[in-house]
Design a protein around this motif. Sequence first.
Motif, PDB file in Angstrom:
ATOM      1  N   ASP A  85       0.829  -1.201   0.000  1.00  0.00           N
ATOM      2  CA  ASP A  85       0.000   0.000   0.000  1.00  0.00           C
ATOM      3  C   ASP A  85       0.865   1.254   0.000  1.00  0.00           C
ATOM      4  O   ASP A  85       0.589   2.216  -0.729  1.00  0.00           O
ATOM      5  CB  ASP A  85      -0.927   0.005   1.208  1.00  0.00           C
ATOM      6  N   GLU A  86       1.927   1.258   0.798  1.00  0.00           N
ATOM      7  CA  GLU A  86       2.763   2.454   0.884  1.00  0.00           C
ATOM      8  C   GLU A  86       3.549   2.679  -0.403  1.00  0.00           C
ATOM      9  O   GLU A  86       3.714   3.820  -0.847  1.00  0.00           O
ATOM     10  CB  GLU A  86       3.715   2.376   2.076  1.00  0.00           C
ATOM     11  N   LEU A  87       4.038   1.601  -1.007  1.00  0.00           N
ATOM     12  CA  LEU A  87       4.779   1.755  -2.255  1.00  0.00           C
ATOM     13  C   LEU A  87       3.866   2.319  -3.339  1.00  0.00           C
ATOM     14  O   LEU A  87       4.275   3.207  -4.107  1.00  0.00           O
ATOM     15  CB  LEU A  87       5.375   0.420  -2.684  1.00  0.00           C
ATOM     16  N   ARG A  88       2.635   1.833  -3.420  1.00  0.00           N
ATOM     17  CA  ARG A  88       1.682   2.400  -4.379  1.00  0.00           C
ATOM     18  C   ARG A  88       1.476   3.890  -4.103  1.00  0.00           C
ATOM     19  O   ARG A  88       1.458   4.710  -5.033  1.00  0.00           O
ATOM     20  CB  ARG A  88       0.335   1.672  -4.280  1.00  0.00           C
ATOM     21  N   GLU A  89       1.305   4.247  -2.855  1.00  0.00           N
ATOM     22  CA  GLU A  89       1.054   5.642  -2.495  1.00  0.00           C
ATOM     23  C   GLU A  89       2.257   6.521  -2.835  1.00  0.00           C
ATOM     24  O   GLU A  89       2.109   7.589  -3.445  1.00  0.00           O
ATOM     25  CB  GLU A  89       0.749   5.736  -0.991  1.00  0.00           C
ATOM     26  N   LEU A  90       3.441   6.103  -2.457  1.00  0.00           N
ATOM     27  CA  LEU A  90       4.643   6.909  -2.685  1.00  0.00           C
ATOM     28  C   LEU A  90       4.974   7.029  -4.170  1.00  0.00           C
ATOM     29  O   LEU A  90       5.630   7.991  -4.579  1.00  0.00           O
ATOM     30  CB  LEU A  90       5.826   6.300  -1.935  1.00  0.00           C
ATOM     31  N   CYS A  91       4.523   6.065  -4.965  1.00  0.00           N
ATOM     32  CA  CYS A  91       4.770   6.111  -6.410  1.00  0.00           C
ATOM     33  C   CYS A  91       3.615   6.750  -7.172  1.00  0.00           C
ATOM     34  O   CYS A  91       3.609   6.739  -8.416  1.00  0.00           O
ATOM     35  CB  CYS A  91       5.023   4.699  -6.943  1.00  0.00           C
ATOM     36  N   GLY A  92       2.635   7.305  -6.456  1.00  0.00           N
ATOM     37  CA  GLY A  92       1.507   7.958  -7.109  1.00  0.00           C
ATOM     38  C   GLY A  92       0.597   6.996  -7.840  1.00  0.00           C
ATOM     39  O   GLY A  92      -0.047   7.365  -8.827  1.00  0.00           O
ATOM     40  N   LEU A  93       0.493   5.769  -7.346  1.00  0.00           N
ATOM     41  CA  LEU A  93      -0.265   4.727  -8.040  1.00  0.00           C
ATOM     42  C   LEU A  93      -1.434   4.208  -7.222  1.00  0.00           C
ATOM     43  O   LEU A  93      -2.065   3.203  -7.597  1.00  0.00           O
ATOM     44  CB  LEU A  93       0.667   3.552  -8.384  1.00  0.00           C
ATOM     45  N   ALA A  94      -1.755   4.851  -6.111  1.00  0.00           N
ATOM     46  CA  ALA A  94      -2.786   4.334  -5.218  1.00  0.00           C
ATOM     47  C   ALA A  94      -4.147   4.254  -5.901  1.00  0.00           C
ATOM     48  O   ALA A  94      -4.985   3.430  -5.524  1.00  0.00           O
ATOM     49  CB  ALA A  94      -2.867   5.196  -3.962  1.00  0.00           C
ATOM     50  N   ASP A  95      -4.382   5.109  -6.898  1.00  0.00           N
ATOM     51  CA  ASP A  95      -5.679   5.115  -7.581  1.00  0.00           C
ATOM     52  C   ASP A  95      -5.681   4.281  -8.853  1.00  0.00           C
ATOM     53  O   ASP A  95      -6.649   4.314  -9.614  1.00  0.00           O
ATOM     54  CB  ASP A  95      -6.079   6.557  -7.918  1.00  0.00           C
ATOM     55  N   LEU A  96      -4.611   3.521  -9.085  1.00  0.00           N
ATOM     56  CA  LEU A  96      -4.529   2.695 -10.293  1.00  0.00           C
ATOM     57  C   LEU A  96      -5.151   1.336  -9.988  1.00  0.00           C
ATOM     58  O   LEU A  96      -4.579   0.541  -9.241  1.00  0.00           O
ATOM     59  CB  LEU A  96      -3.065   2.537 -10.722  1.00  0.00           C
ATOM     60  N   LEU A 256       6.639   6.231 -14.399  1.00  0.00           N
ATOM     61  CA  LEU A 256       6.289   4.894 -13.954  1.00  0.00           C
ATOM     62  C   LEU A 256       4.838   4.579 -14.306  1.00  0.00           C
ATOM     63  O   LEU A 256       4.523   3.502 -14.836  1.00  0.00           O
ATOM     64  CB  LEU A 256       6.512   4.789 -12.444  1.00  0.00           C
ATOM     65  N   ARG A 257       3.956   5.520 -14.035  1.00  0.00           N
ATOM     66  CA  ARG A 257       2.548   5.307 -14.338  1.00  0.00           C
ATOM     67  C   ARG A 257       2.321   5.156 -15.843  1.00  0.00           C
ATOM     68  O   ARG A 257       1.502   4.340 -16.281  1.00  0.00           O
ATOM     69  CB  ARG A 257       1.724   6.474 -13.792  1.00  0.00           C
ATOM     70  N   ALA A 258       3.036   5.928 -16.632  1.00  0.00           N
ATOM     71  CA  ALA A 258       2.869   5.848 -18.086  1.00  0.00           C
ATOM     72  C   ALA A 258       3.238   4.464 -18.603  1.00  0.00           C
ATOM     73  O   ALA A 258       2.561   3.923 -19.492  1.00  0.00           O
ATOM     74  CB  ALA A 258       3.714   6.919 -18.768  1.00  0.00           C
ATOM     75  N   TYR A 259       4.304   3.866 -18.069  1.00  0.00           N
ATOM     76  CA  TYR A 259       4.659   2.506 -18.478  1.00  0.00           C
ATOM     77  C   TYR A 259       3.556   1.517 -18.090  1.00  0.00           C
ATOM     78  O   TYR A 259       3.170   0.645 -18.877  1.00  0.00           O
ATOM     79  CB  TYR A 259       5.975   2.083 -17.827  1.00  0.00           C
ATOM     80  N   LEU A 260       3.055   1.628 -16.861  1.00  0.00           N
ATOM     81  CA  LEU A 260       2.006   0.720 -16.410  1.00  0.00           C
ATOM     82  C   LEU A 260       0.735   0.891 -17.226  1.00  0.00           C
ATOM     83  O   LEU A 260       0.033  -0.089 -17.534  1.00  0.00           O
ATOM     84  CB  LEU A 260       1.733   0.939 -14.924  1.00  0.00           C
ATOM     85  N   ASP A 261       0.427   2.129 -17.598  1.00  0.00           N
ATOM     86  CA  ASP A 261      -0.758   2.386 -18.420  1.00  0.00           C
ATOM     87  C   ASP A 261      -0.659   1.703 -19.785  1.00  0.00           C
ATOM     88  O   ASP A 261      -1.681   1.433 -20.424  1.00  0.00           O
ATOM     89  CB  ASP A 261      -0.964   3.890 -18.606  1.00  0.00           C
TER      90      ASP A 261
END
Length: 509
Positions: A85-96, A256-261
Motif C-alpha cells: 500500500d505504501e509503495l503504491r502511495e509513494l509512487c503515485g499509483l494508489a488510484d490505479l 512509472l505510471r505511463a509505463y504501467l498504463d
Amino acid sequence: MSEGRLLPTERLLLTGGDARIAADPANAGRPDPQLAALGSSTASRISAEGFAAADRLRQRIVAATGTHGLGPALAYARELERMRDELRELCGLADLPGLDIVFAASGTDLHLIAAQISGGSPSRPTLAVMVDPAETGSGVPAALAGRHFSALAALGESVGVGLSIAGSGALEVATVPLRLAGGDPRAAAAVDAEVESLAIDAQASGRRVLLTLVDQSKTGLIAPSVGCVLGLARRLPDSLDVLVDACQFRMAPRTLRAYLDQGFMVALTGSKFLTGPSFAGALLIPAGVAQRLRRQALPDALLAYSCRADWPRDWNAAGSLKDVANFGLLLRWEAALQELRAYRRLSARAIEFLRAFAQAVGARLQADPLFSPLPVPDLDRRPLADPDPDWDSVQTIFPFVLYHPETAAGKCPLNRDETAQVYRLLQADLSAAGLPVAVASLRCQLGQPVQCGSRDGIPVSALRLCASARLVIEACAGGEAAVIDRALAALDKTAAIVRSGLASQRTTQ
C-alpha cells in the motif's frame, strides 16, 4: 518470538538474498556515515535513517510475534501488505485499479519471476529479448532462461549455478549489445532494428516474446527506444509481454505510471537511486497483465526464491509457496521506503539540483585528461513522456574510463584490474600513501566498474559516479554546495590515485 530468536538488525539485513549479499562490503548491515556514497548505480551503505527505520520494524516484529502471539509468517505477511500500500502511495499509483506487486530479493530474481509467469510451453516457447548483461546484470540471462544464477537462492537453499530450474517454461534468451567495442553507444536505430527483427521473427515462428526495456542501464542508457517497444506492442498484441527494467528506480511517478498504463510490467529495486540496502526488489504488474497471469502455476523449484506473502493473495502462485518469512527482505525494503518517503517530500525541487550536479561533474570529467567519460545520450522517452521535463530527464549516472598520465609514448588506459583497484582504494583512508592532503583521507564509494570493451587492445572498465535520492535530500536541506564539492573531491582523489601509480603497483605484486 523472543529478542534472542530474531537476529540483530545489522545481521538480519544480510539474510534472504543470494550468494552476493555478504560478499560485497557495500552490503554491510551498519551505516558508515564517513563514507561518501556516490555509487548508487551499484549499491550504497545503509544510511543512519534507513537503519533506524529497519530497526524499528524489527522491534515491531519482535512485539508482534512475542507479546501479541502472531506467527512469524503472519507478521511478515501483514507488514508486506502494508508496504504494498505504501509503495503504491509513494509512487503515485494508489488510484490505479488492479495493480499487483510481487516482492523479491533482487532485480535478477524479478527477471526470473517475470519470465516464469509469462513464459511459454513446449508447444509455444518464449524468446526473452534483453540488452547486453553488462548493462543490466550478469545473472539476468540465466534468470530469464529459467536457470539458477547463484549458488544460494533467496530463501537459503543451495542450488546449482547454471542448472535449469525443474519445471521451468520453455525459454530462450537473445541479447542485444548497447555499446561499441570502445564504449561508445550504438546508434539507437541499430539497436531498435535488431530488437524488432528478433521479436518479429520469433512471433512468425510461433513463439511468444518477453521483451525487456531497460530504463536506465548501469551506464544510464534507455534501450531499446520507447518508440520501438510501443510499436512492437501494437504490432504483436497477442504475442508480446514487456518488462521494463527500472531497477535503478531513476524514474518519476508519472513516467512509472505511463509505463504501467501501456500494460508493461515494471521491475524496481530499493537499492540503487533510493540508496536502500542491496537485495530489495518489487515487480509491478498492471491489471490487464495480472488478470491473464495470476492463474499461472510456478515451477516447484521457485519455492527457493519466493514465499507465500511475497505474492498477492489471489495469485495461484501464492498458494503453492511456503508460508514462511524473509525478514531480511522486509527490513531492507523498510530502509528503502524511509529514503523514498523523504525524497517524495522534496522531489519537486530535485531537478534544479540534479542539473547543477550534472553540469559540475560533467565539466570535471571533460577537463581532466585522466578521465574519458562514456557518452550517455539524452534520456528520451518519446512518445511516452510528458512534454514537461521531470527530474528523471536529467543524467544521474556518469561513467568514465581512466587513463594513465600521458607520456612520450602517448596515452594508455587503465586495464580492468587497475580500475578495480582504484575502486577499492577510493574507499580507504590513504593519508599514509603520499596523496594530496586535501583528498587522501576522503573515503568514497563509486559505482563498481562496468566492462566496456577495449581500447588500444587493453580490456577496460568504467567507474561510475552517481547522484541519488540521498544526495538530493541533503542538497535540498541546504547542502547543495557541499554535495557537489564532495563529488568533485571524489574525482580529485580518483585522479590522485591514478597519478600516484598505486593502482598499478598493487595489481602487479
